[in-house]
Design a protein around this motif. Structure first.
Motif, PDB file in Angstrom:
ATOM      1  N   THR A 369       1.168  -1.204   0.037  1.00 52.29           N
ATOM      2  CA  THR A 369       0.297   0.060  -0.278  1.00 52.29           C
ATOM      3  C   THR A 369       0.876   1.445  -0.258  1.00 52.29           C
ATOM      4  O   THR A 369       2.055   1.606   1.211  1.00 52.29           O
ATOM      5  N   ASN A 371       0.982   5.891  -0.006  1.00 53.03           N
ATOM      6  CA  ASN A 371       0.825   7.001   0.354  1.00 53.03           C
ATOM      7  C   ASN A 371       1.504   8.197   0.137  1.00 53.03           C
ATOM      8  O   ASN A 371       2.830   7.702  -0.777  1.00 53.03           O
ATOM      9  N   GLU A 431       3.055   3.236   6.875  1.00 56.16           N
ATOM     10  CA  GLU A 431       1.946   2.759   6.054  1.00 56.16           C
ATOM     11  C   GLU A 431       1.209   2.948   7.419  1.00 56.16           C
ATOM     12  O   GLU A 431       0.544   2.764   8.672  1.00 56.16           O
TER      13      GLU A 431
END
Length: 452
Positions: A369, A371, A431
């Motif tokens: 993930t 960001n 994360e």
């Protein structure tokens, strides 16, 4: 009847492999021969040796080595290194003969060191280092590097910075042909989109521009092509030795990346024995190459893009294509005919083939993930590597000559950056973890419904 169809499929797929291997091989001995100032007949002999050894290594690897349908050929990292060192020879105060002799020693020494490292279990260290994130960045940068090279070739981009609009138009036509065959081809015919693109493109090129070769390869006789140490008695320049050892390690990581990606494609992960066998055969042939005036070999990660496009994963097809390539090397007349393949046609077809490798790279990041903070683990090495790729080699003239081949290589710098980031930054701290809500009690659910 089924057997005859199966044989035809292998034959056509083998021809497809033949053109792929040829296009990825032919310019290496040609460009290095010119860089070293070799005579045309010596360049022709080195091309024949290169063709024969490349085809033989592909067969050996497919049967006894890594046992995947992957091409092994003149390593790109070594190719760029040799050309860069030859260009920097005057700045290092060495004549080209001394450089060539030291390079031969570097080829042999680095290949021997890599064999020893593989036998001593160094692959375990590499596997811990080359995480899916590192391999994804490696494949992304390799895709950008290859796509940039083939795009310039297919549009006729020259040193003056101009396009050849006719060639560019023809290349666009070839890309459309390959895409249509790949997407619309019924049954197994869609697997031969690259071969179809080469045939149609070659015919169209001949009609538009004639049949003159754009490769300009010299051809010689089949007699006397095996010359021992044609670059002279091995020399020992410490700087070239050190850079050669580094190149050998980079080439070793390329094998690791190629076999790991192939394991996903073939749905059978490579074992430690396969990794070791692959490195042993590749570097044994590289030692022989150093003695015969050729650059070391490596497993081509770009084969993944080719396989993803054609969907022909059978080793028999690679073996057939490699056998044809050996025959081309044995008979100069066949090599001369194949050298008539226009580079723009080959570049256009390979540009399409390598588009698939972009998807392979992206899939390496699955499960991660990103960001605003964690995106740096990919963006910094990839964009830094691409930026270096687009800087002219002349911009590195002020750097130490022996460091220039490394510092000017966007692929190497990008991979080194991602390895540093993955080992020294705790990305899991940045994360954003999803907030898990506590299940609501029956009374809370009833209250919510009454309030609506």
């Amino acid at each position: 009847m089924l057997k005859s169809k199966d044989s035809l499929t292998v034959l056509l797929a083998g021809m497809q492999w033949l053109f792929f291997i040829f296009t990825n091989t032919v310019m290496v001995p040609l460009s290095i021969g010119h860089a070293l100032g070799l005579a045309p007949e010596d360049i022709a002999s080195s091309m024949q040796r290169s063709f024969i050894l490349t085809g033989l290594l592909c067969i050996v690897q497919a049967i006894w080595g890594h046992r995947y349908a992957l091409m092994d050929g003149p390593a790109g990292v070594w190719w760029g290194l040799v050309l860069s060192i030859c260009a920097s020879a005057p700045a290092m105060g060495m004549d080209i003969g001394t450089v060539a002799a030291s390079l031969s020693t570097g080829f042999i020494l680095s290949s021997a060191v890599v064999i020893v490292l593989a036998l001593c279990g160094f692959l375990k260290v590499l596997k811990r280092t080359f995480t899916p994130m590192v391999m994804g960045v490696f494949l992304l940068l390799l895709t950008f590097q290859l796509a940039n090279t083939f795009f310039k070739g297919m549009i006729g981009y020259d040193q003056g910075g101009k396009w050849d609009l006719q060639l560019a138009g023809l290349s666009l036509f070839i890309i459309v042909v390959v895409a249509l065959i790949h997407l619309k081809g019924k049954g197994k015919w869609g697997q031969f989109s690259l071969l179809g693109g080469i045939i149609v493109g070659w015919i169209a090129y001949a009609l538009l521009f004639g049949s003159e070769s754009r490769i300009g390869a010299a051809t010689g006789s089949s007699n006397g092509i095996w010359h021992w140490l044609p670059w002279g008695t091995p020399g020992f320049e410490p700087g070239i030795m050190m850079v050669g050892l580094l190149a050998g390690l980079v080439n070793m990581t390329n094998t690791l990346t190629s076999l790991t990606a192939a394991g996903r494609l073939f749905k059978r992960e490579a074992s430690d024995k396969q990794f070791v066998r692959s490195i042993l055969f590749t570097n044994s042939f590289s030692i022989l190459a150093g003695c015969l005036g050729l650059i070391p070999f490596g497993t081509f990660a770009s084969s993944i893009g080719f396989l993803e496009n054609t969907k022909v994963l059978r080793r028999a097809a690679l073996i057939a294509g490699s056998a044809m390539f050996i025959i081309v090397g044995i008979f100069p007349a066949l090599g001369g005919w194949l050298a008539q393949l226009p580079l723009s046609v080959g570049n256009a077809v390979l540009f399409v083939a390598y588009l698939q490798m972009f998807g392979t790279a992206i899939r390496s990041f699955q499960g991660t993930t990103f960001n605003a903070k964690t995106i740096y683990r990919v963006a910094l090495p990839v964009l830094t590597g691409i930026s270096i790729m687009n800087i002219p080699a002349s911009a590195f003239a002020e750097f130490p000559p022996l460091l220039t081949p490394i510092l000017s290589n966007g692929l190497i710098i990008g991979v080194l950056l991602v390895i540093i980031l993955e080992n020294f930054v705790k990305w899991e701290k940045f994360e954003v973890k999803p907030v898990v809500k506590e299940p609501e009690s029956p009374s809370q659910q009833l209250a919510l419904q009454l309030n609506k």
